[in-house]
Scaffold this motif. Structure first.
Motif, PDB file in Angstrom:
ATOM      1  N   ALA A 289       0.398  -1.083   0.242  1.00 15.40           N
ATOM      2  CA  ALA A 289       0.243  -1.072   1.696  1.00 15.40           C
ATOM      3  C   ALA A 289       1.317  -0.199   2.313  1.00 15.40           C
ATOM      4  O   ALA A 289       2.434  -0.110   1.783  1.00 15.40           O
ATOM      5  N   GLY A 290       0.966   0.437   3.423  1.00 13.84           N
ATOM      6  CA  GLY A 290       1.922   1.307   4.092  1.00 13.84           C
ATOM      7  C   GLY A 290       2.397   2.429   3.183  1.00 13.84           C
ATOM      8  O   GLY A 290       3.522   2.906   3.305  1.00 13.84           O
TER       9      GLY A 290
ATOM     10  N   LEU B 296       3.500  -2.915  -3.161  1.00 12.94           N
ATOM     11  CA  LEU B 296       4.171  -4.100  -2.614  1.00 12.94           C
ATOM     12  C   LEU B 296       5.005  -4.793  -3.687  1.00 12.94           C
ATOM     13  O   LEU B 296       4.628  -4.794  -4.865  1.00 12.94           O
TER      14      LEU B 296
ATOM     15  N   THR C  16       2.857  -9.903  10.039  1.00 15.63           N
ATOM     16  CA  THR C  16       1.690 -10.705  10.409  1.00 15.63           C
ATOM     17  C   THR C  16       2.098 -11.825  11.365  1.00 15.63           C
ATOM     18  O   THR C  16       3.259 -12.201  11.419  1.00 15.63           O
TER      19      THR C  16
ATOM     20  N   GLU D   3      -0.947   3.650   7.276  1.00 18.21           N
ATOM     21  CA  GLU D   3      -0.997   2.251   7.720  1.00 18.21           C
ATOM     22  C   GLU D   3      -1.933   1.379   6.884  1.00 18.21           C
ATOM     23  O   GLU D   3      -2.143   0.220   7.200  1.00 18.21           O
TER      24      GLU D   3
ATOM     25  N   ALA E  52      -3.783  -0.939   4.056  1.00 17.77           N
ATOM     26  CA  ALA E  52      -3.569  -1.941   3.010  1.00 17.77           C
ATOM     27  C   ALA E  52      -4.725  -1.785   2.023  1.00 17.77           C
ATOM     28  O   ALA E  52      -5.878  -1.707   2.433  1.00 17.77           O
TER      29      ALA E  52
ATOM     30  N   ARG F 154      -3.326  -2.939   9.977  1.00 15.75           N
ATOM     31  CA  ARG F 154      -2.611  -1.661   9.978  1.00 15.75           C
ATOM     32  C   ARG F 154      -1.154  -1.978   9.691  1.00 15.75           C
ATOM     33  O   ARG F 154      -0.503  -2.649  10.473  1.00 15.75           O
ATOM     34  N   TRP F 155      -0.683  -1.490   8.535  1.00 13.70           N
ATOM     35  CA  TRP F 155       0.639  -1.869   8.072  1.00 13.70           C
ATOM     36  C   TRP F 155       1.699  -1.465   9.093  1.00 13.70           C
ATOM     37  O   TRP F 155       1.776  -0.326   9.501  1.00 13.70           O
ATOM     38  N   GLU F 156       2.490  -2.413   9.512  1.00 12.04           N
ATOM     39  CA  GLU F 156       3.406  -2.203  10.628  1.00 12.04           C
ATOM     40  C   GLU F 156       4.842  -2.379  10.160  1.00 12.04           C
ATOM     41  O   GLU F 156       5.227  -3.445   9.681  1.00 12.04           O
TER      42      GLU F 156
ATOM     43  N   THR G  58       0.765  -6.369  11.866  1.00 13.65           N
ATOM     44  CA  THR G  58       0.052  -5.827  10.714  1.00 13.65           C
ATOM     45  C   THR G  58      -1.428  -6.211  10.758  1.00 13.65           C
ATOM     46  O   THR G  58      -2.299  -5.419  10.441  1.00 13.65           O
TER      47      THR G  58
END
Lengths: 480, 480
Positions: free
Chosen positions: A98-99, A103, B37, B91, B93, B143-145, B155
């Protein structure tokens, strides 16, 4: 598009083909690109929204609050409850990147939310004043499905999952049964499914539960569909996630938790309980369109009947009926009649120039069981709610009669095996998992539930002859 | 729990700390375990449900149908529209394993659904008769934050995404503006947010869009929040996914598509537009509890006021007011007053033994702007809807006044940089991306939008002095 393209394989010929063709041709669903996923099209989604509205209202009226928990759950959470992870491991979808990076700990796309909700409950509960904690979530979940079937078994499905925490077993068991009651009521009163509420045997319990209850519906091929489940978890998840509270006496105690879910699977149950060779048959309370008006006639006459149809639709909507006008003059009346039968609309109103002249309209119930009736155009709207309620009641009765006719009380293995080829067997059973497995291997039938309302009865196991368990008969059947 | 534990850092001291503390202490959200999240708690989720209900009704009333598309999208789909994949790649996953095996093709957890819906539209559209195709989906997206902030950047978030296909640009542009109108209306009339609808400059467009429109709200720290966007995609996605139709003239044509979304981010906008140092301030139309009744008194007197409070709540509910009785005699009145201020309940009614004797009740609006008013207990319920509507209007006016007071028309770079430290600058701009980037680097402000309703005006760019573009002023501001 001719009749042939829309026709479906008769149920009697191949029930499975009938189902698969129907869900696509009635525009309920389409296949998604990822294995086992489904696209729920507007007509199918509207069914879900109507069901959801009915259930959500009851969930709120009984004191539960909706909340939303994250989709992605750390893998380690699932491992905390041993039976739970064992049950779900083969079905998990795993996010590893992710991103733009790998991970450190993989994330699971939730197959159900006991673990993450358990983690949060532990934060939120500290005193007996915080209990009971009554939560519900509407969400999507993912369980990898190797043999998908639309609505019934899909890799992703939509559901609600109730999760509650209580001070003791008695309160948690009351909740478990309350949820089962809500499901029974919605299935019966809204979907016209005469489900049997009962308890699962040990072998059929939810992964991590102490007791699992279910509502089981009978489909028109005689198979059972588990249409909703409610679980008493004991203190299993409370131990795994430290969900504890201080009692009035000042002692630290473990909570007793429950979880319960009903899903888009229910739509499959509606289709297979009521549908026939012409297509869907939707109970009025769930039907996106309860009444369709088909204006007939060409040119000026067509314009007149279309105007009258629109006027009638306005009057129907005013009395709370979901009415739709079929404004497709380019298609023949017969084609349109068949189309709405395929899509299961409960009542069709045909409005031609001569009907208009005589101030009447032709009404046909979806099953055609009362033939074509000529009714007054003037009072059609005000009469319609009663017509729809009568059809709703008729569908429930028809399904109940069907279930009774296909449930056999059996006391010998021969009659058992015969009964489960076309329906359910009500039989005494020893309750031993090994015997259950033998039965399944030989007959493809499993214990669906020990019905809550069955009479007390004891005797010998229908298969092995050992003394019966449960104190009552068990329902066995093949299932989806 | 004492007052200190519930107090929040004043806005003027640290707006960001105020926000972060408030969303947690008002029990709107909690952090989820996976990075970025959020857990939406019942009070926060109820806000979302109320907003959702208002928007969903308007979406349906304008002819759109809800549907549901799969969460997991094959990676190859995203690659088909070059700008789209470039915009979203950082962004994403990614699910690489499922069902116990490594997948042949990784699946993306949807960051948005243009690609999968485009694929399905291509199957469903063949003739001009199938157009326009007006779909909407309520769903979660990921969306990976890296720098998450609850509601604003998480996220995973909840939203609706409208996706429509049209025969030509004119029809698609009408739709794009219709969606923007719905957002403007819901923001203004329900959330009391006086948003500015306008068009994004090229540099701020959605990945893959031809034109992007936005509604921008001003927060109480003077920053802008993009609270909803509507995109005209031209034929970009139609080309990538072969969404074509046969025109009346029999020619094969590409569809023109749109997409538009509003999300849980909107809740962040409500918090930062109306909230103050005492906590949330909720507009009545969105408030889970519009009125809270706090009965006061101990022993027998407490029982009497509690009974009267419950009676009043029943009467309030009968006139459609969401009322709640604070039944916590163990907590002091002052503590309870502070608690409901923290949670932003629009109107508090205090009911003590002497009020009961004199047939009155004390009413306090959340902002305390009208002091404590003594009103008749007998008519409190019937008067309440008007009180709530007045407060709703007051909040909108207050926010509108604030926005006007913090928006400066500027024609020099010095006044520009000063304006954007505490609000928005309305300035002429050359429209060059390089100049936009320079402005951003020097002032941290970006063009928020070219407002739809701004007067025609031309001149020199506030930064570089080149001739202005757009034919009107652009709003610049720092943003969330």
């Amino acid at each position: 598009m001719g009749r042939d393209e829309r026709g479906v394989t008769p149920q009697g010929e191949d029930f499975s083909a009938w189902y698969n063709e129907l869900v696509a041709k009635a525009q309920l669903v389409d296949r998604g690109p990822a294995k086992g996923t489904m696209v729920i099209r507007p007509y199918g989604y509207r069914l879900w929204e109507l069901l959801q509205g009915e259930l959500d209202r009851r969930i709120k009226d009984t004191g539960h609050e909706n909340a939303y928990f994250p989709l992605l759950i750390p893998e380690s959470y699932l491992r905390r409850e041993a039976e739970h992870v064992e049950g779900f491991s083969p079905e998990l979808a795993v996010v590893t990147h992710a991103g733009g990076k790998e991970l450190e700990e993989p994330l699971i796309v939730r197959p159900t939310s006991e673990t993450i909700i358990g983690e949060m409950m532990a934060k939120w509960v500290s005193s007996h004043r915080d209990l009971p904690l009554l939560l519900n979530q509407w969400a999507n979940v993912v369980r990898w499905e190797l043999r998908p079937r639309m609505f019934l078994r899909t890799t992703e499905f939509l559901w609600q999952e109730g999760h509650t925490a209580h001070a003791d077993e008695a309160d948690a068991m009351r909740e478990t049964m309350l949820a089962l009651d809500l499901y029974t009521e919605v299935a019966r009163d809204i979907a016209a499914l005469p489900v049997v509420p009962g308890e699962k045997t040990a072998g059929e319990r939810f992964a991590g539960a102490v007791r699992t209850f279910t509502i089981e519906g009978m489909m028109r091929d005689g198979k059972a569909l588990q249409a909703g489940t409610s679980h008493y978890m004991g203190t299993n998840f409370a131990k795994a996630f430290d969900i504890q509270y201080t009692s009035e006496a000042g002692r630290l105690e473990l909570c007793h938790t429950t979880s319960w879910g009903m899903s888009t699977r229910m739509i499959g149950g509606v289709i297979m309980t009521h549908g026939d060779d012409k297509g869907l048959v939707l109970p009025p309370r769930l039907a996106p369109y309860q009444v369709v008006i088909v204006p007939i006639g060409r040119g000026g006459q067509g314009e007149q009947t279309l105007a009258a149809a629109r006027d009638l639709a306005v009057r129907l909507k005013a009395v709370g009926v979901r009415a739709h006008v079929d404004d497709r003059p380019q298609l023949s009346p017969g084609f349109r009649f068949n189309d709405w039968e395929l899509r299961g609309v409960p009542v069709r109103l045909e409005l031609g120039p001569r009907d208009l002249e005589s101030g009447s309209v032709v009404m046909v119930r979806r099953l055609g069981d009362e033939g074509k009736q000529t009714i007054s155009l003037a009072s059609a709207a005000e009469d319609m709610p009663a017509v729809l309620e009568a059809f709703q009641a008729f569908l429930l009765k028809r399904a109940t009669d069907f279930r009774h006719a296909h449930t056999t009380t059996v006391d010998t293995w021969d009659s058992f095996t015969e009964a489960v080829t076309s329906g359910w067997a009500s039989a005494l059973h020893c309750g031993e998992p090994a015997c259950e497995n033998d039965i399944k291997a030989k007959s493809a039938a499993t214990p669906r539930c020990v019905p809550l309302d069955a009479a007390r009865e004891t005797g010998s196991c229908v298969h092995c002859g050992a003394p019966s368990a449960y104190g009552k008969r068990v329902i066995f059947g093949r299932s989806y």
